[in-house]
Design a protein around this motif. Sequence first.
Motif, PDB file in Angstrom:
ATOM      1  N   ILE A 175       0.843  -1.199   0.000  1.00  0.00           N
ATOM      2  CA  ILE A 175       0.000   0.000   0.000  1.00  0.00           C
ATOM      3  C   ILE A 175       0.873   1.243   0.000  1.00  0.00           C
ATOM      4  N   GLN A 176       1.924   1.213   0.796  1.00  0.00           N
ATOM      5  CA  GLN A 176       2.828   2.360   0.814  1.00  0.00           C
ATOM      6  C   GLN A 176       3.567   2.505  -0.513  1.00  0.00           C
ATOM      7  N   ALA A 177       3.935   1.384  -1.106  1.00  0.00           N
ATOM      8  CA  ALA A 177       4.665   1.432  -2.377  1.00  0.00           C
ATOM      9  C   ALA A 177       3.820   2.063  -3.478  1.00  0.00           C
ATOM     10  N   ILE A 178       2.543   1.668  -3.563  1.00  0.00           N
ATOM     11  CA  ILE A 178       1.710   2.252  -4.625  1.00  0.00           C
ATOM     12  C   ILE A 178       1.402   3.717  -4.333  1.00  0.00           C
ATOM     13  N   LYS A 179       1.292   4.056  -3.038  1.00  0.00           N
ATOM     14  CA  LYS A 179       1.030   5.459  -2.691  1.00  0.00           C
ATOM     15  C   LYS A 179       2.215   6.344  -3.075  1.00  0.00           C
ATOM     16  N   ILE A 180       3.420   5.805  -3.001  1.00  0.00           N
ATOM     17  CA  ILE A 180       4.604   6.559  -3.404  1.00  0.00           C
ATOM     18  C   ILE A 180       4.720   6.614  -4.927  1.00  0.00           C
ATOM     19  N   ALA A 181       4.583   5.464  -5.563  1.00  0.00           N
ATOM     20  CA  ALA A 181       4.908   5.348  -6.988  1.00  0.00           C
ATOM     21  C   ALA A 181       3.844   5.940  -7.902  1.00  0.00           C
ATOM     22  N   THR A 182       2.565   5.722  -7.572  1.00  0.00           N
ATOM     23  CA  THR A 182       1.518   6.044  -8.551  1.00  0.00           C
ATOM     24  C   THR A 182       1.347   7.546  -8.785  1.00  0.00           C
ATOM     25  N   PRO A 183       1.162   8.374  -7.758  1.00  0.00           N
ATOM     26  CA  PRO A 183       0.969   9.802  -8.058  1.00  0.00           C
ATOM     27  C   PRO A 183       2.151  10.431  -8.783  1.00  0.00           C
ATOM     28  N   ARG A 184       3.377  10.142  -8.332  1.00  0.00           N
ATOM     29  CA  ARG A 184       4.523  10.811  -8.967  1.00  0.00           C
ATOM     30  C   ARG A 184       4.683  10.359 -10.421  1.00  0.00           C
ATOM     31  N   THR A 185       4.396   9.086 -10.708  1.00  0.00           N
ATOM     32  CA  THR A 185       4.516   8.605 -12.077  1.00  0.00           C
ATOM     33  C   THR A 185       3.448   9.211 -12.965  1.00  0.00           C
ATOM     34  N   VAL A 186       2.215   9.258 -12.459  1.00  0.00           N
ATOM     35  CA  VAL A 186       1.120   9.808 -13.258  1.00  0.00           C
ATOM     36  C   VAL A 186       1.305  11.307 -13.460  1.00  0.00           C
ATOM     37  N   VAL A 187       1.836  11.997 -12.474  1.00  0.00           N
ATOM     38  CA  VAL A 187       2.159  13.418 -12.644  1.00  0.00           C
ATOM     39  C   VAL A 187       3.126  13.590 -13.814  1.00  0.00           C
ATOM     40  N   GLY A 188       4.132  12.721 -13.899  1.00  0.00           N
ATOM     41  CA  GLY A 188       5.090  12.806 -15.010  1.00  0.00           C
ATOM     42  C   GLY A 188       4.434  12.569 -16.358  1.00  0.00           C
ATOM     43  N   ILE A 189       3.531  11.588 -16.429  1.00  0.00           N
ATOM     44  CA  ILE A 189       2.829  11.306 -17.684  1.00  0.00           C
ATOM     45  C   ILE A 189       1.958  12.487 -18.085  1.00  0.00           C
ATOM     46  N   LEU A 190       1.225  13.035 -17.126  1.00  0.00           N
ATOM     47  CA  LEU A 190       0.369  14.186 -17.413  1.00  0.00           C
ATOM     48  C   LEU A 190       1.190  15.401 -17.816  1.00  0.00           C
ATOM     49  N   ASP A 191       2.348  15.566 -17.211  1.00  0.00           N
ATOM     50  CA  ASP A 191       3.222  16.686 -17.558  1.00  0.00           C
ATOM     51  C   ASP A 191       3.640  16.611 -19.018  1.00  0.00           C
ATOM     52  N   ARG A 192       3.993  15.428 -19.487  1.00  0.00           N
ATOM     53  CA  ARG A 192       4.387  15.271 -20.894  1.00  0.00           C
ATOM     54  C   ARG A 192       3.181  15.439 -21.828  1.00  0.00           C
ATOM     55  N   ALA A 193       2.007  14.984 -21.380  1.00  0.00           N
ATOM     56  CA  ALA A 193       0.803  15.175 -22.186  1.00  0.00           C
ATOM     57  C   ALA A 193       0.484  16.657 -22.344  1.00  0.00           C
ATOM     58  N   ILE A 194       0.639  17.404 -21.258  1.00  0.00           N
ATOM     59  CA  ILE A 194       0.431  18.851 -21.324  1.00  0.00           C
ATOM     60  C   ILE A 194       1.429  19.477 -22.294  1.00  0.00           C
ATOM     61  N   GLN A 195       2.687  19.067 -22.199  1.00  0.00           N
ATOM     62  CA  GLN A 195       3.724  19.605 -23.082  1.00  0.00           C
ATOM     63  C   GLN A 195       3.391  19.343 -24.543  1.00  0.00           C
ATOM     64  N   LEU A 196       2.889  18.149 -24.820  1.00  0.00           N
ATOM     65  CA  LEU A 196       2.554  17.780 -26.192  1.00  0.00           C
ATOM     66  C   LEU A 196       1.394  18.610 -26.732  1.00  0.00           C
ATOM     67  N   HIS A 197       0.492  19.034 -25.846  1.00  0.00           N
ATOM     68  CA  HIS A 197      -0.652  19.833 -26.276  1.00  0.00           C
ATOM     69  C   HIS A 197      -0.343  21.330 -26.339  1.00  0.00           C
ATOM     70  N   GLY A 198       0.868  21.732 -25.952  1.00  0.00           N
ATOM     71  CA  GLY A 198       1.228  23.139 -26.003  1.00  0.00           C
ATOM     72  C   GLY A 198       0.305  23.978 -25.133  1.00  0.00           C
ATOM     73  N   ALA A 199      -0.087  25.142 -25.637  1.00  0.00           N
ATOM     74  CA  ALA A 199      -0.951  26.034 -24.868  1.00  0.00           C
ATOM     75  C   ALA A 199      -2.278  25.365 -24.521  1.00  0.00           C
ATOM     76  N   GLY A 200      -2.753  24.497 -25.402  1.00  0.00           N
ATOM     77  CA  GLY A 200      -4.009  23.802 -25.127  1.00  0.00           C
ATOM     78  C   GLY A 200      -3.932  22.955 -23.883  1.00  0.00           C
ATOM     79  N   GLY A 201      -2.758  22.462 -23.555  1.00  0.00           N
ATOM     80  CA  GLY A 201      -2.599  21.581 -22.407  1.00  0.00           C
ATOM     81  C   GLY A 201      -2.876  22.241 -21.081  1.00  0.00           C
ATOM     82  N   VAL A 202      -2.648  23.559 -21.008  1.00  0.00           N
ATOM     83  CA  VAL A 202      -2.900  24.270 -19.748  1.00  0.00           C
ATOM     84  C   VAL A 202      -4.242  24.995 -19.769  1.00  0.00           C
ATOM     85  N   SER A 203      -5.021  24.790 -20.804  1.00  0.00           N
ATOM     86  CA  SER A 203      -6.296  25.495 -20.954  1.00  0.00           C
ATOM     87  C   SER A 203      -7.446  24.646 -20.429  1.00  0.00           C
TER      88      SER A 203
END
Length: 407
Positions: free
Chosen positions: A341-369
């Motif tokens: 439980i502790q392992a998934i609590k550590i790993a999942t949010p930080r990993t998904v934040v990284g994926i979302l960050d790259r998705a935002i980057q790929l969408h350019g200005a649209g990603g932050v809109s």
Amino acid sequence: MDFAFDARTEELRARLLAFMDEYVYPAEQVAHEQRARLASPWETPPVVEELKAEARRQGLWNLFLPDAEYGAGLTNLQYAPLAEITGRSPQLAPTATNCAAPDTGNMEVLAQFGDERQKKQWLQPLLAGEIRSAFAMTEPEVASSDATNITTHIERTSDGADEYVITGRKWYISGAMHPDCQIFIVMGKTDPDGPDIRRQQSMVLVPRDTPGVTVERAMQVFGYEDHYHGGHAEVVFDHARVPVSNLIGEEGGGFAIAQARLGPGRIHHCMRLIGMAERAIELMCRRAVSRTAFGKALAQQGVVQNWIADARVQVEQLRLLVLKTAWLMDTVGNKGAHTEIQAIKIATPRTVVGILDRAIQLHGAGGVSQDFPLAELYAGARTLMLADGPDEVHQRSLARRELKKYL
């Protein structure tokens, strides 16, 4: 080792996926437009009530509760892929299926620790989706990452009234701004000088309309107010009085109840986070094949291909770890699955934040809109590196457990 879902899970997955396609995704824009016309930002858009009625009609309701008397009777392993699906639209789908925090955790507390009167008065209307609730633990004046720090007092009256008097200030109390929020589960100290710091706390039920309870203001999260989940509020309890019968469990049992509540809550968050990551990958791919830069489709750019490949690998890794954790919770209990439980609590949010960050980057200005869900998904995922215990607290505990083997 069998990685296939059982027949009931597959059947529910198929129905839930169809529900998402037919009702939830089309309702996202409708809800946004309806909210702009509401008299109060905390009112529920009419389409959300329509979604709830349809989900209940289809039997896609209270899927999170393993107790068949109150919920769907699913195991954690069965619920995991369903929560992942609802995580693809975290503002609508969990609420539509009555599987949204903080109500889920509060219903689990009442189902496990509440007495019959408390269940009839509060659990039943929560299960029916007729009211909402809030969980009041975090405080602004202390480091709430250590729950033993809380300072709210829950004192037994000495005037023979057989009541508790609650005094304290809480903040980031999820759900408290919702007009249908009728009950708080409040954690405070009934024995502040007790020798065992984990037996000083208790939990009591405090109706929202109790004199002395004031919802002072809404708290923003990265500028968002999280309307669909009832927002987050700063709440003051100024000598609020409730009957002693509103105690949940026993005096001194609050810390243990909190831990029992947070275990399932943590894995539910991680399940939904995987769905958020899947939504981000889908949006990345659609964007990559539809946009051209410097003479080539984004999908032909090596860096974009790397982002998408890495995201797929990371999601598959996370899903396996979450499913293993769910299986352990079902087979050896939450304590036996503590490390995972502790392992998934550590790993999942930080990993998904990284994926979302790259998705935002790929969408350019649209990603932050507001035209795409990515910015709001990012805010939600980043917040979960703090919610249910900061990552560093779990890292500390997990490291101690590993090091103990060598001491």
